[in-house]
Design a protein around this motif. Structure first.
Motif, short mmCIF file in Angstrom:
data_model
loop_
_atom_site.label_atom_id
_atom_site.label_comp_id
_atom_site.label_asym_id
_atom_site.label_seq_id
_atom_site.Cartn_x
_atom_site.Cartn_y
_atom_site.Cartn_z
N GLN A 163 7.15 -7.60 14.44
CA GLN A 163 7.95 -6.38 14.90
C GLN A 163 9.08 -6.00 14.01
N SER A 164 9.84 -7.10 13.95
CA SER A 164 11.27 -7.02 13.01
C SER A 164 10.77 -6.59 11.76
N ILE A 165 9.91 -6.99 11.02
CA ILE A 165 9.54 -6.33 9.77
C ILE A 165 9.01 -5.16 9.71
N ALA A 166 8.21 -4.74 10.63
CA ALA A 166 7.61 -3.51 10.73
C ALA A 166 8.83 -2.37 11.28
N GLY A 167 9.80 -2.90 12.07
CA GLY A 167 11.06 -2.31 12.48
C GLY A 167 11.87 -1.81 11.21
N LEU A 168 12.03 -2.62 10.43
CA LEU A 168 13.02 -2.54 9.30
C LEU A 168 12.15 -1.66 8.41
N LEU A 169 10.81 -1.67 8.28
CA LEU A 169 9.99 -0.54 7.40
C LEU A 169 10.18 0.80 7.98
N GLU A 170 10.10 0.87 9.19
CA GLU A 170 10.23 2.36 9.81
C GLU A 170 11.63 2.64 9.59
N LYS A 171 12.61 1.81 9.83
CA LYS A 171 13.91 2.35 9.77
C LYS A 171 14.05 2.75 8.36
N SER A 172 13.47 2.12 7.10
CA SER A 172 13.66 2.63 6.04
C SER A 172 13.07 3.68 5.53
N ILE A 173 12.21 4.27 6.25
CA ILE A 173 11.68 5.72 5.92
C ILE A 173 12.19 6.72 6.88
N GLY A 174 13.16 6.43 7.73
CA GLY A 174 13.67 7.47 8.50
C GLY A 174 13.18 7.45 9.74
N ILE A 175 12.37 6.72 10.30
CA ILE A 175 11.78 6.92 11.49
C ILE A 175 12.60 6.71 12.83
N GLU A 176 12.77 7.33 13.89
CA GLU A 176 13.75 7.02 15.05
C GLU A 176 13.49 5.82 15.62
N GLN A 177 14.34 4.85 15.78
CA GLN A 177 14.07 3.54 16.41
C GLN A 177 13.81 3.27 17.86
N ASN A 178 13.95 4.41 18.70
CA ASN A 178 13.78 4.23 20.08
C ASN A 178 12.45 4.65 20.23
N SER A 179 11.90 3.82 21.49
CA SER A 179 10.46 4.15 21.90
C SER A 179 10.35 4.87 23.24
N GLN A 180 9.94 6.07 23.37
CA GLN A 180 9.70 6.68 24.51
C GLN A 180 8.83 6.03 25.55
N ASN A 181 7.81 5.58 25.02
CA ASN A 181 6.82 4.67 25.93
C ASN A 181 7.59 3.55 26.40
N THR A 182 8.36 2.84 25.75
CA THR A 182 9.06 1.63 26.35
C THR A 182 10.15 2.06 27.24
N GLU A 183 11.07 3.11 27.01
CA GLU A 183 11.83 3.57 27.96
C GLU A 183 11.36 4.21 29.29
N GLN A 184 10.32 4.87 29.29
CA GLN A 184 9.41 5.21 30.40
C GLN A 184 9.02 4.31 31.15
N ILE A 185 8.53 3.05 30.51
CA ILE A 185 8.12 1.96 31.13
C ILE A 185 9.24 1.12 31.97
N LEU A 186 10.38 1.00 31.31
CA LEU A 186 11.49 0.33 31.80
C LEU A 186 12.08 1.29 33.16
N LYS A 187 12.08 2.41 33.03
CA LYS A 187 12.65 3.39 34.13
C LYS A 187 11.77 3.10 35.15
N ILE A 194 3.20 3.51 14.51
CA ILE A 194 2.26 2.97 14.30
C ILE A 194 2.16 1.60 13.82
N LEU A 195 2.96 1.39 12.83
CA LEU A 195 3.42 0.15 12.03
C LEU A 195 3.91 -0.79 13.15
N LEU A 196 4.71 -0.68 13.96
CA LEU A 196 5.09 -1.83 15.04
C LEU A 196 3.90 -2.19 15.82
#
Length: 240
Positions: free
Chosen positions: A98-122, A181-183
């Protein structure tokens, strides 16, 4: 694909699609019984329906897979001590992926927050019982479907890379966050590797359950102190 596999997949799909209809029907019944229908009540109904439907889907899935579990091939399985080591190691492998995938997503400008995870936590904050699904029932169902059934079936015809790629991409899109999708695919690859390495579906199940539980605990207790990169790495991979 075996007919029992199709029964499990159909059960899973019906469970996923049942939420809106079931909540509406229960809400109508409550109104007809003279109960005031508030937003809080609808959320309550939805939360408990998630728990109920996932548990029922798991029970049916295990029932359909009962013969499969009885006739499993023990010859290629790793020993129990080695399997335990792979299970614990798999938690860190999944986090690293996940860390590697997160770095790749960040490098191409993908927003880091996950709405799915936030909704689950709420939802868990309001109804802690939902954690039963995110941490245990959901991961078990997903490993049965995406690793045991989809990956396992593909692996009989294709090599590991293609089988893991196809099943992991499906696993990723099943979370309805195509931008990440990468994560999700990184997690799928990791769990597929654990499965093929040990030939025990319990190993990726354990790693998946442990990882989701760890993510929920960390996010609920330390979310305010996590930076955006850490949030991108802390995705829940077992609940839609």
């Amino acid at each position: 694909m075996k007919k029992e596999y199709w029964f499990v997949i159909i059960t899973y799909v019906i469970m996923q699609l049942s939420g809106g209809l079931a909540v509406d029907m229960i809400a109508l019944f409550a109104v007809s019984a003279g109960v005031e229908l508030t937003n809080e009540l609808k959320v309550l109904i939805g939360a408990y329906w998630i728990v109920f439907s996932f548990i029922v889907a798991l029970i049916f899935s295990l029932f359909f897979m009962r013969n499969e579990m009885r006739t499993k091939d023990l010859r290629n399985q790793t020993t129990i001590p080695i399997s335990i080591l792979w299970g614990f190691g798999g938690i860190f492998l999944a986090m690293f992926a996940q860390s590697i995938a997160g770095l790749l997503e960040k490098s191409i400008g993908i927003e880091q927050n996950s709405q799915n995870t936030e909704q689950i936590l709420k939802l868990i904050t309001q109804f802690p019982i939902v954690m039963l699904v995110t941490s245990i029932v959901g991961p078990i169902l997903e490993e049965i479907i995406f690793r045991k059934i989809i990956f396992g079936t593909l692996y009989k015809r294709l090599n590991f890379f293609l089988s893991a790629l196809i099943s992991s991409v499906i696993f990723g899109f099943a979370h309805f966050e195509p931008e990440h999708i990468l994560l999700y695919s990184a997690m799928g690859f990791t769990f597929a590797y654990l499965y093929i390495k040990t030939n025990r579906i319990l190993v990726p199940i354990f790693a998946h359950v442990a990882m989701n539980t760890l993510v929920v605990i960390v996010q609920l207790n330390f979310e305010k102190h996590l930076d955006s990169l850490e949030k991108a790495q802390a995705f829940i991979g077992g609940f839609l």
